[in-house]
Design a protein around this motif. Structure first.
Motif, short mmCIF file in Angstrom:
data_model
loop_
_atom_site.label_atom_id
_atom_site.label_comp_id
_atom_site.label_asym_id
_atom_site.label_seq_id
_atom_site.Cartn_x
_atom_site.Cartn_y
_atom_site.Cartn_z
N ILE A 94 0.83 -1.23 0.10
CA ILE A 94 -0.06 -0.02 0.00
C ILE A 94 0.87 1.19 -0.05
CG2 ILE A 94 -1.73 1.28 1.39
CD1 ILE A 94 -2.80 -1.30 2.27
N LEU A 95 1.80 1.30 0.99
CA LEU A 95 2.75 2.37 0.88
C LEU A 95 3.60 2.56 -0.35
CD1 LEU A 95 3.79 2.02 4.74
CD2 LEU A 95 2.37 3.57 3.68
N ARG A 96 3.93 1.44 -0.94
CA ARG A 96 4.70 1.51 -2.20
C ARG A 96 3.71 2.10 -3.31
NH1 ARG A 96 9.02 -1.07 -4.09
NH2 ARG A 96 9.36 -1.77 -1.92
N ALA A 97 2.52 1.77 -3.19
CA ALA A 97 1.56 2.47 -4.30
C ALA A 97 1.44 3.71 -3.92
CB ALA A 97 0.20 1.68 -4.24
N LEU A 98 1.61 4.38 -2.80
CA LEU A 98 1.32 5.73 -2.59
C LEU A 98 2.63 6.38 -2.87
CD1 LEU A 98 -0.54 7.68 -0.79
CD2 LEU A 98 1.16 7.06 1.12
N VAL A 99 3.73 5.88 -2.50
CA VAL A 99 4.89 6.82 -2.87
C VAL A 99 5.64 6.53 -3.89
CG1 VAL A 99 5.30 7.53 -0.40
CG2 VAL A 99 6.58 5.48 -1.44
N GLY A 100 5.48 5.55 -4.69
CA GLY A 100 6.18 4.80 -5.65
C GLY A 100 6.10 5.95 -7.05
N PRO A 101 5.05 6.19 -7.34
CA PRO A 101 4.80 6.59 -8.66
C PRO A 101 5.37 8.21 -8.66
CG PRO A 101 2.78 5.77 -8.17
CD PRO A 101 3.54 5.33 -6.88
N ILE A 102 5.28 8.85 -7.55
CA ILE A 102 5.99 10.13 -7.54
C ILE A 102 7.48 10.23 -7.59
CG2 ILE A 102 5.75 10.29 -5.04
CD1 ILE A 102 5.29 13.28 -7.53
N LEU A 103 7.80 9.17 -6.81
CA LEU A 103 9.42 9.00 -6.73
C LEU A 103 10.05 8.82 -8.09
CD1 LEU A 103 9.68 7.47 -3.02
CD2 LEU A 103 10.53 9.75 -3.85
N ARG A 104 9.27 7.75 -8.68
CA ARG A 104 9.70 7.12 -10.00
C ARG A 104 9.98 8.43 -10.86
NH1 ARG A 104 6.50 3.10 -8.81
NH2 ARG A 104 7.76 1.19 -7.89
N GLY A 105 8.77 9.27 -10.79
CA GLY A 105 8.73 10.31 -11.71
C GLY A 105 9.72 11.36 -11.53
N CYS A 106 10.07 11.63 -10.23
CA CYS A 106 10.97 12.72 -9.87
C CYS A 106 12.42 12.60 -9.52
CB CYS A 106 10.37 13.44 -8.85
SG CYS A 106 8.74 14.26 -9.09
N LEU A 107 12.55 11.38 -9.29
CA LEU A 107 13.89 10.97 -9.07
C LEU A 107 14.79 10.13 -10.17
CD1 LEU A 107 14.19 10.00 -5.21
CD2 LEU A 107 14.86 12.00 -6.28
N GLY A 108 15.75 9.51 -10.01
CA GLY A 108 16.61 9.04 -10.95
C GLY A 108 17.61 9.79 -11.81
N PRO A 109 18.39 9.27 -12.78
CA PRO A 109 19.39 10.08 -13.29
C PRO A 109 18.80 11.37 -13.98
CG PRO A 109 19.64 7.74 -13.97
CD PRO A 109 18.24 7.79 -13.05
N GLU A 110 19.63 12.27 -13.93
CA GLU A 110 19.20 13.59 -14.39
C GLU A 110 18.74 13.89 -15.73
OE1 GLU A 110 18.94 17.60 -12.83
OE2 GLU A 110 20.41 16.19 -11.86
N ASN A 111 19.48 13.06 -16.69
CA ASN A 111 19.15 13.26 -17.95
C ASN A 111 18.06 12.39 -18.24
OD1 ASN A 111 20.19 10.68 -17.67
ND2 ASN A 111 22.23 11.39 -18.83
N GLN A 112 17.29 11.36 -17.28
CA GLN A 112 16.12 10.78 -17.66
C GLN A 112 14.84 11.27 -17.40
OE1 GLN A 112 16.31 6.61 -16.42
NE2 GLN A 112 18.61 6.34 -17.28
#
Lengths: 223, 223
Positions: free
Chosen positions: B88-106
């Motif tokens: 449940i917590l993964r569904a809550l925070v996963g999408p936003i973190l995947r969108g906003c973190l990660g390698p700069e150029n991606q």
DNA sequence: GTCTATAGAATGATAGAC
DNA sequence: GTCTATCATTCTATAGAC
């Protein structure tokens, strides 16, 4: 010496207005009207609107950091140079939460200004925040002394999460109150501090093995 | 139908510029120059600068919330109506973190725009965020099903802290990198998600007795 | 309906008199 | 140090062309 009067009048008026209405809603003309000084005086004494905000924020940040370090030293002294992790985290998040939470009518202009600074992240304030790293390093060092077996990466994450919970609680206090229909009591500041400290300490002291569990692969079939 | 072209050109240009420079640094004139349309077109199609920002943010928020709910449903379905609290917590925070973190150029313009929206909390965006409560209630309900023995107050605090860690990590990713001398790897998004989920879940599942300990009285002698 | 050109009101900043 | 007057730039609003 009349300069100091004008300067102070501007600072006092600006802090009060920013605290009440937010940075983007207060013009220099509002400030000089409230302070009963001339419009050009702001530029003469501070250079620009941004530098006025920066001066206010720097002053308040220095006082906050001094309070944090005093609490940290007290905790380490009473523990013979090694404080309990809970006491360290309490020194980190306690002062800011005490200043910014609590019953509405008890919050000073100072605290309300700091809330605004936390919510409306304007450029001059962001620049200053980026220089706070040296201050945080002192807490990281104290945490290393308290938990010498923990890896530094874990300690940094724990410090980061503690600040996350404290700042987010200040920023989104209204939303949490609405979401919980008032059942989460944000006026009980010491209870909030205890929750933040306990949660952050748990992540640091719980068995580390769970951190790398394969649970990360669940509940995702797309993308 | 030419209207749609102009409208879309404005939206695309605005999102790109806001993502790159931030809201306060981009004027309507910058946007219309980038989009090759007339200045008044913004007012005709959107009413004001604030409403343009609001439309952009609403569109992106709806997409994000849809993704979250899809993950939540998937988790509950695969658990026969009762999902694991981690999922449940993964569904809550996963999408936003995947969108906003990660390698700069991606990071897409979309994600960078959402980061800006998260950092520079301007009035039109704050107004929209306050309406997200119904969306969060669905997660609170799922958490209640997952942990029926936990009090609702505890669940709300757990939900709140999970969002706190996710949002603060996005907001202060640069500072955490500097503080840790690069040892906290923010490009490993799935590791960050696992840390946030684990920490939030720990606070919810650990024995409750510690929450009300008298530790709150230590390390404070003044004020 | 869609868009352009243009005017209006307000803001942060500055030059120069006192 | 203080103040008046003024500037350039910004967002907003509207009249009227296509």
């Amino acid at each position: 010496m009349a300069s100091d009067q004008t300067r102070t009048a501007i600072l006092v008026a600006a802090e009060r207005l920013y605290a009440d209405r937010g940075f983007s809603e207060v013009t220099l003309r509002d400030i000089v009207a409230e302070a009963n000084v001339n419009l050009a005086a702001v530029n003469y004494h501070f250079g620009s609107k941004d530098e006025l905000i920066a001066e206010l924020f720097v002053t308040r940040s220095i006082a906050l950091n001094r309070e944090r370090l005093r609490d940290l030293r007290a905790a380490e002294d009473s523990g013979g140079g090694r404080a309990d992790i809970h006491a360290i985290l309490r020194a980190l998040v306690g002062p800011i939460l005490r200043g910014c939470l609590g019953p509405e009518n008890q919050r000073s202009a100072v605290a309300r200004f700091m809330i605004r600074a936390s919510i409306e992240s304007v450029p001059p304030i962001r620049r200053i925040k980026n220089k706070e790293i040296d201050h945080l390093r002192k807490f990281a060092a104290a945490m290393k002394r308290a938990l010498p077996d923990r890896s530094e990466v874990e300690l940094f994450w724990g410090l980061h999460f503690a600040l996350a919970m404290a700042h987010h609680t200040i920023r989104e206090s209204e939303r949490l109150t609405k979401l919980s229909d008032g059942r989460c009591d944000l006026d009980d500041v010491e209870d909030v501090i205890a929750r933040v400290v306990r949660s952050a300490a748990l992540g640091l002291t719980a068995s580390e093995t769970a951190a790398k569990s394969p649970a990360r692969l669940s509940a995702r079939e797309t993308r």
